[in-house]
Design a protein around this motif. Structure first.
Motif, PDB file in Angstrom:
ATOM      1  N   LEU A 100      -4.942  -7.932  52.197  1.00  0.00           N
ATOM      2  CA  LEU A 100      -5.820  -6.313  51.321  1.00  0.00           C
ATOM      3  C   LEU A 100      -5.901  -7.404  49.727  1.00  0.00           C
ATOM      4  CD1 LEU A 100      -3.057  -3.374  52.586  1.00  0.00           C
ATOM      5  CD2 LEU A 100      -5.818  -4.427  53.273  1.00  0.00           C
ATOM      6  N   PRO A 101      -5.120  -7.770  49.410  1.00  0.00           N
ATOM      7  CA  PRO A 101      -5.566  -8.966  47.399  1.00  0.00           C
ATOM      8  C   PRO A 101      -6.816  -9.386  48.389  1.00  0.00           C
ATOM      9  CG  PRO A 101      -3.008  -9.609  48.410  1.00  0.00           C
ATOM     10  CD  PRO A 101      -3.649  -8.549  49.378  1.00  0.00           C
ATOM     11  N   PHE A 102      -7.315  -9.533  49.085  1.00  0.00           N
ATOM     12  CA  PHE A 102      -8.187 -10.749  49.044  1.00  0.00           C
ATOM     13  C   PHE A 102      -9.095  -9.590  48.912  1.00  0.00           C
ATOM     14  CE2 PHE A 102     -11.661 -11.805  52.016  1.00  0.00           C
ATOM     15  CZ  PHE A 102     -12.263 -12.643  50.686  1.00  0.00           C
ATOM     16  N   ALA A 103      -9.126  -8.136  50.268  1.00  0.00           N
ATOM     17  CA  ALA A 103     -10.572  -7.169  49.779  1.00  0.00           C
ATOM     18  C   ALA A 103     -10.484  -6.273  48.770  1.00  0.00           C
ATOM     19  CB  ALA A 103      -9.929  -6.473  51.562  1.00  0.00           C
ATOM     20  N   SER A 104      -9.373  -6.540  48.312  1.00  0.00           N
ATOM     21  CA  SER A 104      -9.952  -5.904  46.932  1.00  0.00           C
ATOM     22  C   SER A 104     -10.382  -6.217  45.381  1.00  0.00           C
ATOM     23  CB  SER A 104      -7.911  -5.317  46.318  1.00  0.00           C
ATOM     24  OG  SER A 104      -8.024  -4.906  45.606  1.00  0.00           O
ATOM     25  N   LEU A 105     -10.032  -7.572  45.460  1.00  0.00           N
ATOM     26  CA  LEU A 105     -10.682  -8.671  44.553  1.00  0.00           C
ATOM     27  C   LEU A 105     -12.042  -8.869  45.037  1.00  0.00           C
ATOM     28  CD1 LEU A 105     -11.082 -11.764  45.836  1.00  0.00           C
ATOM     29  CD2 LEU A 105      -8.798 -11.609  44.969  1.00  0.00           C
ATOM     30  N   VAL A 106     -12.789  -8.675  45.758  1.00  0.00           N
ATOM     31  CA  VAL A 106     -14.552  -8.923  46.441  1.00  0.00           C
ATOM     32  C   VAL A 106     -15.110  -7.863  45.149  1.00  0.00           C
ATOM     33  CG1 VAL A 106     -15.999  -8.414  48.633  1.00  0.00           C
ATOM     34  CG2 VAL A 106     -13.687  -9.542  48.656  1.00  0.00           C
ATOM     35  N   SER A 107     -14.354  -6.144  45.003  1.00  0.00           N
ATOM     36  CA  SER A 107     -14.747  -5.937  43.856  1.00  0.00           C
ATOM     37  C   SER A 107     -15.039  -6.085  42.483  1.00  0.00           C
ATOM     38  CB  SER A 107     -14.363  -4.367  44.072  1.00  0.00           C
ATOM     39  OG  SER A 107     -13.175  -4.353  43.811  1.00  0.00           O
ATOM     40  N   GLN A 108     -14.481  -7.421  42.848  1.00  0.00           N
ATOM     41  CA  GLN A 108     -14.208  -8.134  40.706  1.00  0.00           C
ATOM     42  C   GLN A 108     -14.033  -6.783  40.067  1.00  0.00           C
ATOM     43  OE1 GLN A 108     -17.620 -10.466  40.046  1.00  0.00           O
ATOM     44  NE2 GLN A 108     -18.671  -9.920  41.548  1.00  0.00           N
ATOM     45  N   LYS A 109     -13.159  -5.700  40.632  1.00  0.00           N
ATOM     46  CA  LYS A 109     -12.446  -4.990  39.136  1.00  0.00           C
ATOM     47  C   LYS A 109     -11.399  -5.732  39.237  1.00  0.00           C
ATOM     48  CE  LYS A 109     -16.046  -2.008  38.699  1.00  0.00           C
ATOM     49  NZ  LYS A 109     -17.169  -2.495  39.309  1.00  0.00           N
ATOM     50  N   THR A 110     -10.601  -5.722  37.955  1.00  0.00           N
ATOM     51  CA  THR A 110      -9.205  -6.751  37.916  1.00  0.00           C
ATOM     52  C   THR A 110      -8.368  -5.531  37.437  1.00  0.00           C
ATOM     53  OG1 THR A 110     -10.370  -7.761  35.639  1.00  0.00           O
ATOM     54  CG2 THR A 110     -10.478  -9.321  37.449  1.00  0.00           C
ATOM     55  N   GLU A 111      -9.202  -4.803  36.561  1.00  0.00           N
ATOM     56  CA  GLU A 111      -8.395  -3.681  35.705  1.00  0.00           C
ATOM     57  C   GLU A 111      -7.308  -2.715  36.849  1.00  0.00           C
ATOM     58  OE1 GLU A 111      -8.247   0.077  32.648  1.00  0.00           O
ATOM     59  OE2 GLU A 111     -10.001  -0.917  33.069  1.00  0.00           O
ATOM     60  N   GLY A 112      -6.166  -2.669  36.647  1.00  0.00           N
ATOM     61  CA  GLY A 112      -4.926  -2.016  37.745  1.00  0.00           C
ATOM     62  C   GLY A 112      -5.509  -2.806  38.847  1.00  0.00           C
ATOM     63  N   PHE A 113      -5.421  -4.228  39.103  1.00  0.00           N
ATOM     64  CA  PHE A 113      -5.196  -4.732  40.335  1.00  0.00           C
ATOM     65  C   PHE A 113      -4.117  -5.434  41.095  1.00  0.00           C
ATOM     66  CE2 PHE A 113      -4.861  -9.161  42.801  1.00  0.00           C
ATOM     67  CZ  PHE A 113      -5.538  -8.711  43.431  1.00  0.00           C
ATOM     68  N   LEU A 114      -3.096  -5.162  40.007  1.00  0.00           N
ATOM     69  CA  LEU A 114      -1.631  -5.570  40.413  1.00  0.00           C
ATOM     70  C   LEU A 114      -0.952  -4.385  41.119  1.00  0.00           C
ATOM     71  CD1 LEU A 114       1.383  -7.149  41.273  1.00  0.00           C
ATOM     72  CD2 LEU A 114       1.730  -6.471  38.888  1.00  0.00           C
ATOM     73  N   ARG A 115      -1.613  -3.024  40.608  1.00  0.00           N
ATOM     74  CA  ARG A 115      -0.949  -2.147  40.756  1.00  0.00           C
ATOM     75  C   ARG A 115      -1.355  -1.637  42.203  1.00  0.00           C
ATOM     76  NH1 ARG A 115      -0.285   4.036  37.724  1.00  0.00           N
ATOM     77  NH2 ARG A 115       0.686   4.626  38.872  1.00  0.00           N
TER      78      ARG A 115
END
Length: 277
Positions: free
Chosen positions: A95-110
């Protein structure tokens, strides 16, 4: 009065849900697994509708939903090895990998934290109840897995109603007012005592437990159920909502109803598997 009508609603909803579970696993194991998968889906849907998600996470939500049929396939296939690691290892890393593909890092950890926690709570935890069905019958308990599942669900739901009833009748001292103002020591201890006695009486009918393990389960289920209940209460308080949904009369949403089961199911499953299988 209001308390009586709410208790009646809770009890009626409780019996309806118990009947649905009982009928489903009397019909077939496949139907039971599908019912639990549907419950996980509805709970996860309620969870995602409550938490703030980023526009960039929409594709990640798709992968989270896709984990449900995969997890329940491992349950249906009785493949314990993949059942135990698919969500806490593979989805946790994916899931973190799928999330970082969008390259939007703001709010990533939450975002990653809330998505993974929701998946663990609504899918992984609840799937343990369904996996109980795979446990075989023994000489001590001919009911096998279905008997264990019935024992777990009956005691978990009964404990909810017992704690609520004792709390309304005798409740004076608040146990955790900052999280759940209506929870009292009298309700908690009354529920634990009642559920403990019921576990001792019903365990010989549907489980392989001896007296010691029946007593241990009779303490484990009400205490874990209480913690599950107040954990979801803390989540709702943080998000400023009263109920997770409005699907069930007297209870709110599916997640309101299975909050206790999210804690009792995995703990009871591993307790049973450790001592008896």
């Amino acid at each position: 009065d209001k308390n009586t009508s709410e208790l009646v609603q809770r009890t009626q909803s409780w019996w309806v849900m118990l009947a649905i579970f009982t009928v489903s696993f009397l019909v077939s194991k496949t139907v039971s697994v599908v019912v639990f998968a549907l419950i996980s889906f509805l709970a996860l849907k309620e969870y995602f509708s409550m938490i703030p998600t980023r526009r960039a996470d929409r594709r990640v939500l798709f992968w989270a939903y896709l984990a449900i049929p995969v997890q329940y396939f491992w349950v249906y296939d009785e493949y314990y090895g993949m059942f135990a690691v698919f969500i806490p290892v593979y989805m946790f890393l994916f899931l973190p990998f799928a999330s970082l593909v969008s390259q939007k890092t703001e709010g990533f950890l939450r975002s990653v934290g809330t998505l993974n926690w929701g998946l663990m709570l609504c899918v992984f935890s609840i799937s343990h109840a369904a996996f109980l069905l795979s446990l075989p019958a023994t000489e001590a308990a001919s009911a096998g897995g279905p008997g264990l599942l019935l024992f777990l669900i009956f005691l978990t739901q009964f404990n909810d109603v017992a704690q609520y009833t004792w709390g309304k009748m005798l409740g004076r001292r608040k146990i955790i007012p900052g999280v759940s103002p209506n929870k009292t020591w009298e309700g908690f201890l009354g529920g634990v005592g009642t559920t403990f006695c019921l576990a001792i009486v019903t365990a010989p009918l549907v489980t392989p437990f001896d007296l010691f393990h029946a007593a241990a389960a009779g303490l484990l289920i009400p205490i874990a159920g209480f913690i599950g209940d107040v954990t979801v209460s803390a989540l709702k308080r943080d998000l400023g909502v009263k109920d997770t949904g409005s699907l069930i009369p007297g209870h709110g949403g599916i997640l309101d109803r299975i909050d206790s089961l999210t804690f009792t199911a995995p703990l009871f499953f591993h307790f049973t598997r450790y001592f008896y299988y």
